[in-house]
Design an enzyme around this catalytic site. Structure first.
Site, PDB file in Angstrom:
ATOM      1  N   LEU A  28       0.825  -1.213   0.000  1.00  0.00           N
ATOM      2  CA  LEU A  28       0.000   0.000   0.000  1.00  0.00           C
ATOM      3  C   LEU A  28       0.859   1.263   0.000  1.00  0.00           C
ATOM      4  O   LEU A  28       0.422   2.317  -0.455  1.00  0.00           O
ATOM      5  CB  LEU A  28      -0.925   0.025   1.223  1.00  0.00           C
ATOM      6  CG  LEU A  28      -2.229  -0.762   1.161  1.00  0.00           C
ATOM      7  CD1 LEU A  28      -3.051  -0.488   2.416  1.00  0.00           C
ATOM      8  CD2 LEU A  28      -3.042  -0.442  -0.079  1.00  0.00           C
ATOM      9  N   SER A  29       2.074   1.174   0.487  1.00  0.00           N
ATOM     10  CA  SER A  29       2.939   2.348   0.603  1.00  0.00           C
ATOM     11  C   SER A  29       3.474   2.777  -0.757  1.00  0.00           C
ATOM     12  O   SER A  29       4.136   1.991  -1.447  1.00  0.00           O
ATOM     13  CB  SER A  29       4.125   2.037   1.523  1.00  0.00           C
ATOM     14  OG  SER A  29       5.146   2.992   1.354  1.00  0.00           O
ATOM     15  N   PRO A  30       3.220   4.017  -1.171  1.00  0.00           N
ATOM     16  CA  PRO A  30       3.783   4.480  -2.438  1.00  0.00           C
ATOM     17  C   PRO A  30       5.303   4.494  -2.431  1.00  0.00           C
ATOM     18  O   PRO A  30       5.938   4.300  -3.470  1.00  0.00           O
ATOM     19  CB  PRO A  30       3.209   5.898  -2.597  1.00  0.00           C
ATOM     20  CG  PRO A  30       2.757   6.303  -1.240  1.00  0.00           C
ATOM     21  CD  PRO A  30       2.393   5.046  -0.521  1.00  0.00           C
TER      22      PRO A  30
END
Length: 233
Positions: free
Chosen positions: A24-26
């Site tokens: 989920l972390s860009p």
């Protein structure tokens, strides 16, 4: 125990490199895109931040700052996504097209990497953090305005050539920016007022190797998560 996902393999790297990440972390996704671009094998290990796995002693022993992404390449341990990306290119890239060695060209790339973390992502965090902490039901208008001011600057930067660092080819600046900007779009914060951003984003989606697999799907999931936190329109 931290979860080992899989080896994300390409043909170039002989030894796996550990990447502790959350898709989920860009910031993690920018590393995935960079690794794909240079042909590096990553041994993916999920760190579930929602379950506070980053605070487990075995992870803190690797990275005392307990943040993701964290890269382990032999005796080198790196965290902070932008240095990870530039390291992978400098160490494993077949040429300097992604991260140029020529000082002026590199300065343009570096400026955008700093803009991404110091301005664009900082404005995004300032806008979203109070909502995530349930201090506000929706982003405060002044923080929304600051975020759109930053988007306006990015829109201007993208008016010169096809890609972010005033180039006709993808650089690490695009790989880093696209992970964040695609997440903003998925959360409903990129609108038609930014035609240069929209056109650049489309080019990135079409031309970055592995875009949908490594970034697009998770950007959409993050966007839905952000939307679910905003309880008042």
């Amino acid at each position: 125990m931290l979860l080992q996902d899989s080896c994300f393999q390409t043909s170039k790297s002989k030894m796996p490199i550990d990447l502790y990440y959350l898709n989920l972390s860009p910031y993690c996704r920018s590393v995935l895109l960079t690794a794909r671009a240079v042909g590096v094998e990553l041994n993916l290990k999920t760190v579930n931040l929602f379950a506070k796995e980053q605070l487990k002693p075995e992870f803190v022993a690797i990275n005392p700052q307990h943040s993701v992404p964290t890269l382990v390449d032999g005796d080198l341990v790196l965290w902070e996504s932008r240095p990870i990306c530039t390291y992978l290119i400098s160490q494993y890239g077949k040429d300097d097209s992604l991260y140029p060695k020529e000082p002026k060209a590199r300065a343009k790339v570096d400026a955008l990497l700093h803009f991404d973390i110091g301005t664009l992502a900082a404005c995004w965090t300032a806008m979203i953090a109070p909502v995530k902490a349930k201090e506000l039901p929706k982003p405060e208008q002044k923080s929304v305005d600051k975020f759109h001011e930053a988007l306006g600057w990015l829109n201007g930067f993208l008016s010169h050539k096809k890609y972010a660092a005033e180039t006709d080819h993808i650089t690490v600046a695009d790989l880093v920016l696209v992970a964040n900007v695609s997440s903003y779009e998925a959360a409903g914060f990129i609108i038609n007022d930014y035609p240069n951003i929209s056109a650049w984003l489309q080019r990135c989606k079409q031309n970055i190797d592995g875009y949908e697999e490594l970034n697009g799907e998770s950007a959409k999931k993050l966007g839905e998560y952000i939307k679910s936190m905003i309880t008042e329109k």
